[in-house]
Design a protein around this motif. Structure first.
Motif, PDB file in Angstrom:
ATOM      1  N   VAL A   1       0.839  -1.207   0.000  1.00  0.00           N
ATOM      2  CA  VAL A   1       0.000   0.000   0.000  1.00  0.00           C
ATOM      3  C   VAL A   1       0.869   1.251   0.000  1.00  0.00           C
ATOM      4  CG1 VAL A   1      -1.637   1.357   1.370  1.00  0.00           C
ATOM      5  CG2 VAL A   1      -1.995  -1.102   1.063  1.00  0.00           C
ATOM      6  N   LEU A   2       1.870   1.291   0.889  1.00  0.00           N
ATOM      7  CA  LEU A   2       2.749   2.462   0.949  1.00  0.00           C
ATOM      8  C   LEU A   2       3.542   2.627  -0.337  1.00  0.00           C
ATOM      9  CD1 LEU A   2       3.114   4.435   3.404  1.00  0.00           C
ATOM     10  CD2 LEU A   2       2.008   2.292   4.006  1.00  0.00           C
TER      11      LEU A   2
ATOM     12  N   LYS B   1      12.629   5.118   3.791  1.00  0.00           N
ATOM     13  CA  LYS B   1      13.713   6.046   3.444  1.00  0.00           C
ATOM     14  C   LYS B   1      14.940   5.274   2.970  1.00  0.00           C
ATOM     15  CE  LYS B   1      14.715   9.831   5.363  1.00  0.00           C
ATOM     16  NZ  LYS B   1      15.197  10.891   6.254  1.00  0.00           N
ATOM     17  N   LYS B   2      15.265   4.210   3.679  1.00  0.00           N
ATOM     18  CA  LYS B   2      16.431   3.402   3.311  1.00  0.00           C
ATOM     19  C   LYS B   2      16.257   2.788   1.929  1.00  0.00           C
ATOM     20  CE  LYS B   2      19.477  -0.187   5.197  1.00  0.00           C
ATOM     21  NZ  LYS B   2      19.689  -1.140   6.321  1.00  0.00           N
ATOM     22  N   ALA B   3      15.002   2.479   1.570  1.00  0.00           N
ATOM     23  CA  ALA B   3      14.704   1.896   0.255  1.00  0.00           C
ATOM     24  C   ALA B   3      14.568   2.957  -0.828  1.00  0.00           C
ATOM     25  CB  ALA B   3      13.417   1.073   0.335  1.00  0.00           C
TER      26      ALA B   3
ATOM     27  N   SER C   1      12.398  11.988  17.501  1.00  0.00           N
ATOM     28  CA  SER C   1      13.655  12.701  17.723  1.00  0.00           C
ATOM     29  C   SER C   1      14.780  12.112  16.880  1.00  0.00           C
ATOM     30  CB  SER C   1      14.026  12.658  19.211  1.00  0.00           C
ATOM     31  OG  SER C   1      12.993  13.201  20.006  1.00  0.00           O
ATOM     32  N   ARG C   2      14.818  10.789  16.788  1.00  0.00           N
ATOM     33  CA  ARG C   2      15.852  10.130  15.970  1.00  0.00           C
ATOM     34  C   ARG C   2      15.712  10.536  14.509  1.00  0.00           C
ATOM     35  NH1 ARG C   2      14.708   5.208  17.150  1.00  0.00           N
ATOM     36  NH2 ARG C   2      13.596   4.642  15.234  1.00  0.00           N
ATOM     37  N   LEU C   3      14.486  10.610  14.025  1.00  0.00           N
ATOM     38  CA  LEU C   3      14.264  11.006  12.633  1.00  0.00           C
ATOM     39  C   LEU C   3      14.725  12.442  12.394  1.00  0.00           C
ATOM     40  CD1 LEU C   3      13.079   9.717  10.066  1.00  0.00           C
ATOM     41  CD2 LEU C   3      10.867  10.722  10.668  1.00  0.00           C
ATOM     42  N   LEU C   4      14.379  13.348  13.295  1.00  0.00           N
ATOM     43  CA  LEU C   4      14.798  14.747  13.155  1.00  0.00           C
ATOM     44  C   LEU C   4      16.306  14.895  13.309  1.00  0.00           C
ATOM     45  CD1 LEU C   4      11.872  16.477  15.044  1.00  0.00           C
ATOM     46  CD2 LEU C   4      12.697  17.172  12.791  1.00  0.00           C
TER      47      LEU C   4
ATOM     48  N   ILE D   1       7.217   5.288  12.683  1.00  0.00           N
ATOM     49  CA  ILE D   1       8.514   5.911  12.360  1.00  0.00           C
ATOM     50  C   ILE D   1       9.498   4.857  11.872  1.00  0.00           C
ATOM     51  CG2 ILE D   1      10.383   7.376  13.207  1.00  0.00           C
ATOM     52  CD1 ILE D   1       7.638   8.733  13.087  1.00  0.00           C
ATOM     53  N   ASN D   2       9.436   3.656  12.438  1.00  0.00           N
ATOM     54  CA  ASN D   2      10.293   2.574  11.937  1.00  0.00           C
ATOM     55  C   ASN D   2       9.946   2.232  10.489  1.00  0.00           C
ATOM     56  OD1 ASN D   2       9.728   1.748  15.118  1.00  0.00           O
ATOM     57  ND2 ASN D   2      11.858   1.609  14.500  1.00  0.00           N
ATOM     58  N   ILE D   3       8.671   2.286  10.146  1.00  0.00           N
ATOM     59  CA  ILE D   3       8.270   2.061   8.761  1.00  0.00           C
ATOM     60  C   ILE D   3       8.826   3.173   7.870  1.00  0.00           C
ATOM     61  CG2 ILE D   3       6.279   2.050   7.184  1.00  0.00           C
ATOM     62  CD1 ILE D   3       4.698   0.632   9.382  1.00  0.00           C
TER      63      ILE D   3
END
Length: 467
Positions: A91-92, A117-119, A143-146, A110-112
């Protein structure tokens, strides 16, 4: 005398319709040969028709583009997909083909995002709108994403403590939004949403916690209506109150430039469904512009968060009628080979309506029936309370199998039902088929997941873990 099932549908609705048509006595959905699916994979089964996701995204973009041009609206439009409607990778992947943004609601979202992003599916210029009540892990992941450089991650403040919790974890300057705690529809048993900050408290909250805070900029006001975007006095009244807050906030918050009109569009739940999407978009854009012009403030960039509208109409489920039980003089129960509670839980939980049609035998005579699921629960049924009208289907004949389809079921049903997990009365999760089109427009299918078996169930229950 018109006694065939096809006659009934033709007399009751405009048929065929954009996504539905007949091939002889068999139903097609977006030109998908549904009986061929049954012959290939068996029933029960669920399917996802992926091109419908892109189609709906681009329909909405076109409506907003037309309205923005018509009214000379100076703000931009940004389409966000609510991942909670369906988190599945297929779907994504389909949604992200269309230059959209993402709205999240929990830590694992956020893990998704990080996986995507990695892909290479999500770039740093995509907005990640972080909604929901934020527990420690959600704060940590945002926070990790930012801190990792995704500056367009935008946490939406839901309560008075979240800003301090985020500031402790985030290294540099960051932007936020504030969610309005909108008032609920009059029929609700409570007055105000549990989510967000009250209308009257938003400007004081900004002045106290953000205005003099060099680390934080306020970018967005977030407005969400649980009933969705509908042409009702309730919706327009809540939008007016939201715009009053936006205008008051804009006069003291120079970085505020975006309004998120969350609350999605409805999706088709009957062959008689009518909704003028283009009209609603035009009215919303015009209303925001006129209100802001009167107050002499710049119009906001518009964000929408469409979940069910994005993915709902891509999904379907097909069942076989196993048996008919005549329980009294008037009630005939057609028993399906699965369960409504487990596979379409919204029919049980909130009496949600879906488009329901026979898949085959359209040239046979019809009868009025009730539909029952396989569990031993008395609530495992689908009848005229859930359905738009009384349920009529081709007459049950043991020697002529009857298949029925539920359509536009692609939002929420798998996650609420607990995809891959335990089901009520240990009814197995049906197999799931993905349907796509190749570059030549030809349909192709693939099996996404097999029907659950006893080994899957026993392992979850702990019986096989020590072997």
């Amino acid at each position: 005398m018109n006694t065939k099932y096809s006659d009934l549908i033709d007399q009751t609705y405009y048929f065929p319709q954009e996504e539905f048509n007949l091939d002889g006595a068999e139903l097609k959905f977006h030109d998908i040969d549904l009986m061929e699916l049954v012959r290939t994979y068996g029933a029960p089964l669920k399917f996802t028709y992926l091109p419908k996701i892109s189609q709906n995204i681009n329909r909405a973009k076109d409506w907003f583009k037309s309205a923005i041009e018509k009214h000379d609206y100076k703000g931009s439009y940004n389409y966000c997909y609510c991942t909670k409607s369906s988190h599945f990778e297929h779907v994504l992947n389909e949604a992200l083909k269309n230059d959209i943004h993402i709205e999240t609601s929990s830590a694992f979202d956020i893990n998704i995002v990080e996986k995507l992003k990695k892909a290479g599916k999500i770039s740093d210029d995509r907005w990640v709108i972080c909604n929901g009540f934020k527990r420690d892990q959600y704060i940590e992941n945002i926070s990790r994403l930012l801190n990792g450089g995704h500056k367009n991650c935008l946490p939406i403040i839901d309560n008075y403590e979240e800003l301090d919790l985020l500031s402790e974890k985030i290294d540099d300057k960051f932007q936020v939004g504030i969610r309005i705690a909108s008032e609920e529809e009059p029929k609700f048993e409570f007055y105000t949403s549990r989510l967000g900050i009250g209308y009257k408290n938003i400007v004081p909250f900004y002045n106290k916690q953000i205005k003099e805070n060099d680390q934080v900029e306020l970018k967005m006001l977030h407005f969400f209506i649980n009933t969705g975007i509908r042409d009702t006095a309730y919706y327009w009244n809540e939008l007016n109150k939201c715009l009053k807050v936006y205008i008051a906030l804009k006069k003291v918050a120079p970085h505020l430039d975006s309004l998120n009109i969350g609350g999605g569009f409805p999706i088709k739940n009957s062959l008689a469904f009518e909704y003028d999407y283009a009209y609603m978009v035009d009215e919303i854009i015009n209303h925001i512009k006129l209100t802001c012009d009167d107050a002499e403030v710049d119009v906001p960039n518009i964000f929408t968060e469409f979940g069910s509208f994005t993915v709902g109409e891509s999904g379907g489920a097909i069942y076989e009628v196993l048996y008919q039980k005549q329980q009294n003089d008037r009630e005939k129960w057609n028993m399906i080979n699965s369960s409504f509670i487990t596979t379409l839980p919204d029919t049980w939980a909130i009496s949600k309506k879906f488009v329901m049609l026979a898949v085959n035998r359209w040239n046979d005579e019809y009868e009025r029936v009730l539909l029952g699921g396989l569990t031993c629960d008395s609530d495992d049924y689908y009848n005229s309370e859930q359905h738009t009208n009384a349920i009529y289907l081709p007459k049950f004949k043991k020697e002529k199998p009857l298949y029925i389809g539920f359509f536009n079921t692609g939002a929420y049903q798998d996650t609420i039902g607990g995809f891959g997990g335990l089901q009520h009365c240990l009814i197995p999760q049906p197999k799931h088929i993905l349907i796509n089109k190749d570059e030549n427009g030809q349909l192709n299918t693939r099996l996404f997941s097999e029907e659950q078996n006893h080994e899957d169930m026993l392992n979850i229950l702990g019986y096989d873990r020590n072997k």
